[in-house]
Every structure is written in structure tokens, then in C-alpha cells.
Design a protein around this motif. Structure first.
Motif, short mmCIF file in Angstrom:
data_model
loop_
_atom_site.label_atom_id
_atom_site.label_comp_id
_atom_site.label_asym_id
_atom_site.label_seq_id
_atom_site.Cartn_x
_atom_site.Cartn_y
_atom_site.Cartn_z
N THR A 1 -90.95 -97.95 30.58
CA THR A 1 -90.93 -96.92 32.00
C THR A 1 -90.33 -97.68 33.03
O THR A 1 -90.43 -98.74 33.24
N ILE A 2 -89.55 -96.96 33.95
CA ILE A 2 -88.96 -97.10 35.08
C ILE A 2 -89.51 -96.21 36.24
O ILE A 2 -89.60 -95.06 36.18
N LEU A 3 -89.72 -96.94 37.05
CA LEU A 3 -90.20 -96.05 38.42
C LEU A 3 -89.06 -96.15 39.37
O LEU A 3 -88.54 -97.01 39.76
N ALA A 4 -88.54 -94.80 39.84
CA ALA A 4 -87.59 -94.38 40.59
C ALA A 4 -88.05 -93.83 41.74
O ALA A 4 -88.58 -92.75 41.84
N ALA B 1 -79.17 -92.93 29.22
CA ALA B 1 -79.15 -91.46 28.51
C ALA B 1 -79.57 -91.50 27.31
O ALA B 1 -80.27 -90.62 26.72
N ALA B 2 -78.96 -92.58 26.51
CA ALA B 2 -79.07 -92.58 24.94
C ALA B 2 -80.36 -93.21 24.41
O ALA B 2 -80.72 -93.01 23.27
N ASP B 3 -81.25 -93.80 25.44
CA ASP B 3 -82.20 -94.50 24.78
C ASP B 3 -83.43 -93.81 25.08
O ASP B 3 -84.04 -93.28 26.10
N ALA B 4 -83.72 -93.22 23.68
CA ALA B 4 -85.01 -92.35 23.73
C ALA B 4 -86.34 -92.95 23.86
O ALA B 4 -87.29 -92.32 24.08
N SER B 5 -86.52 -94.28 24.14
CA SER B 5 -87.73 -95.00 24.36
C SER B 5 -88.03 -95.23 25.87
O SER B 5 -88.90 -96.01 26.08
N LEU B 6 -87.19 -94.75 26.55
CA LEU B 6 -87.27 -94.80 27.97
C LEU B 6 -87.89 -93.67 28.57
O LEU B 6 -87.36 -92.39 28.33
N ALA C 1 -85.96 -83.56 29.45
CA ALA C 1 -87.16 -83.18 30.32
C ALA C 1 -88.42 -83.96 29.95
O ALA C 1 -89.39 -84.42 30.89
N GLY C 2 -88.50 -84.35 28.54
CA GLY C 2 -89.74 -84.81 27.99
C GLY C 2 -89.83 -86.36 28.35
O GLY C 2 -90.80 -86.89 28.51
N ARG C 3 -88.87 -86.93 29.06
CA ARG C 3 -88.65 -88.26 29.33
C ARG C 3 -88.82 -88.55 30.75
O ARG C 3 -88.94 -89.47 31.27
N ILE C 4 -88.78 -87.45 31.38
CA ILE C 4 -88.94 -87.52 33.05
C ILE C 4 -90.27 -86.82 33.33
O ILE C 4 -90.61 -85.99 33.28
N HIS C 5 -91.18 -87.69 34.32
CA HIS C 5 -92.40 -87.40 34.78
C HIS C 5 -91.95 -87.66 36.45
O HIS C 5 -91.27 -88.53 36.89
N HIS C 6 -92.75 -86.73 37.20
CA HIS C 6 -92.39 -86.80 38.68
C HIS C 6 -93.75 -86.61 39.37
O HIS C 6 -94.55 -85.75 38.98
N PHE C 7 -93.80 -87.17 40.68
CA PHE C 7 -95.02 -86.91 41.49
C PHE C 7 -94.70 -87.19 42.79
O PHE C 7 -93.77 -87.90 43.09
N VAL C 8 -95.56 -86.80 43.72
CA VAL C 8 -95.49 -87.06 45.19
C VAL C 8 -96.71 -87.59 45.74
O VAL C 8 -97.98 -87.23 45.21
N LYS C 9 -96.68 -88.87 46.48
CA LYS C 9 -97.66 -89.22 47.05
C LYS C 9 -97.60 -89.57 48.63
O LYS C 9 -96.40 -89.69 49.11
N PRO C 10 -98.65 -89.38 49.31
CA PRO C 10 -98.67 -89.57 50.83
C PRO C 10 -98.61 -90.92 51.15
O PRO C 10 -99.21 -91.78 50.30
N ALA C 11 -97.87 -91.24 52.03
CA ALA C 11 -97.81 -92.74 52.61
C ALA C 11 -98.95 -93.09 53.48
O ALA C 11 -99.03 -92.78 54.74
N LEU C 12 -100.01 -93.62 52.83
CA LEU C 12 -101.04 -93.76 53.75
C LEU C 12 -101.10 -95.27 54.54
O LEU C 12 -101.86 -95.42 55.43
N SER C 13 -100.38 -95.84 54.14
CA SER C 13 -100.30 -97.33 54.55
C SER C 13 -98.66 -97.78 54.67
O SER C 13 -98.48 -98.96 54.31
N GLY C 14 -97.87 -96.84 54.74
CA GLY C 14 -96.22 -97.15 54.75
C GLY C 14 -95.61 -96.70 53.74
O GLY C 14 -96.46 -96.88 52.47
#
Length: 139
Positions: free
Chosen positions: A4-7, A27-32, A88-101
Motif C-alpha cells: 500500500t502507498i499513501l499519496a 500500473a502493472a503491479d496488481a498487488s499494489l 478502480a479497485g486498487r484506488i481508495h480515497h478519503f479526506v481528513k480535516p487538519a486538526l493539528s496541521g
């Protein structure tokens, strides 16, 4: 075993170029799996540092406009990665508030999620630019 990579994405040119490079490499690495994170500023106008200095300061909730912009950033990043060949199944996304920067929020998520790597775009302003404008990637 899935990697997993956090971007961290913010809609900047540096962030977009980082996503392009990530797609080029994996792109070709299905385990990522790629987790897209956009951080919504909580106090606006670059005043997040005040929350760190003054613990009694009342933190404003993320404004609707900032939250919408953060959601747009992750959606655009997701669509870009899909166009570059990441399913699309390999991409997850979310938004977080910056409570401490912003940088602390990214770091906390990176530690909590136990990601294999972290991608943060860098503008390359140099020492003087970082002194005046700050740098999330340096922090």
C-alpha cells in the motif's frame, strides 16, 4: 501480500506529477493499492500553526468550501490514476480535516495505516522559500 502507498494530494502540479510517476511505476503491479488522502485545512488562511502554539485555541471546523475542494482533489486524482491504467479497485480515497496541521495529519495517517510508502509532492522552493511559505514535505 498487498503493498500500500499513501499519496497525499492537493491538486498542485507537484502532486499531479507524483501521481503520474506512481502510475508509471506501478500500473502493472496488481498487488499494489493506492490510498489517496486530501487534508482539509481546519482554521483557514494558513493559521493551522496557531492550533499547535495555543492548545486552548478553539479550532474552527473545516469550511464547506475547503471540504468540497479536498473532495474534488481526491476525485480528480482517482480519475487520473484510472486513466493511467490503475484499476478502480486498487484506488481508495478519503479526506481528513487538519486538526493539528496538514503535515501532522498526513504523518498520523501514515503511521496509523502502516503504509509501505508515502508520496508527497514537493515544489522545490529551496531554503528561503520554505522559510517564508513552509513546506509540508520537509516537515
Amino acid at each position: 501480500m498487498e503493498k500500500t502507498i499513501l499519496a497525499a494530494v492537493d491538486g498542485s502540479v507537484a502532486s499531479t506529477q507524483g501521481l503520474d510517476y506512481l502510475a508509471h511505476l506501478f500500473a502493472a503491479d496488481a498487488s499494489l493499492a493506492i490510498h489517496l488522502l486530501s487534508v482539509t485545512p481546519s482554521s483557514g488562511a494558513g493559521k493551522d500553526w496557531m492550533n499547535q502554539v495555543d492548545p486552548l485555541r478553539v479550532q474552527a471546523s473545516p469550511s464547506g468550501k475547503n471540504a468540497q475542494l479536498s473532495h474534488r482533489h481526491v476525485q480528480e486524482a482517482r480519475e487520473r490514476l484510472e486513466r493511467k491504467g490503475i484499476s478502480a479497485g486498487r484506488i481508495h480515497h478519503f479526506v481528513k480535516p487538519a486538526l493539528s496541521g496538514t503535515s501532522n495529519t498526513i504523518r498520523a495517517e501514515a503511521e496509523r495505516g502502516k503504509y509501505d510508502a508515502l508520496l508527497v509532492g514537493r515544489r522545490g522552493l529551496g531554503a528561503m522559500g520554505n522559510m517564508f511559505f513552509g513546506s509540508i514535505s520537509s516537515e
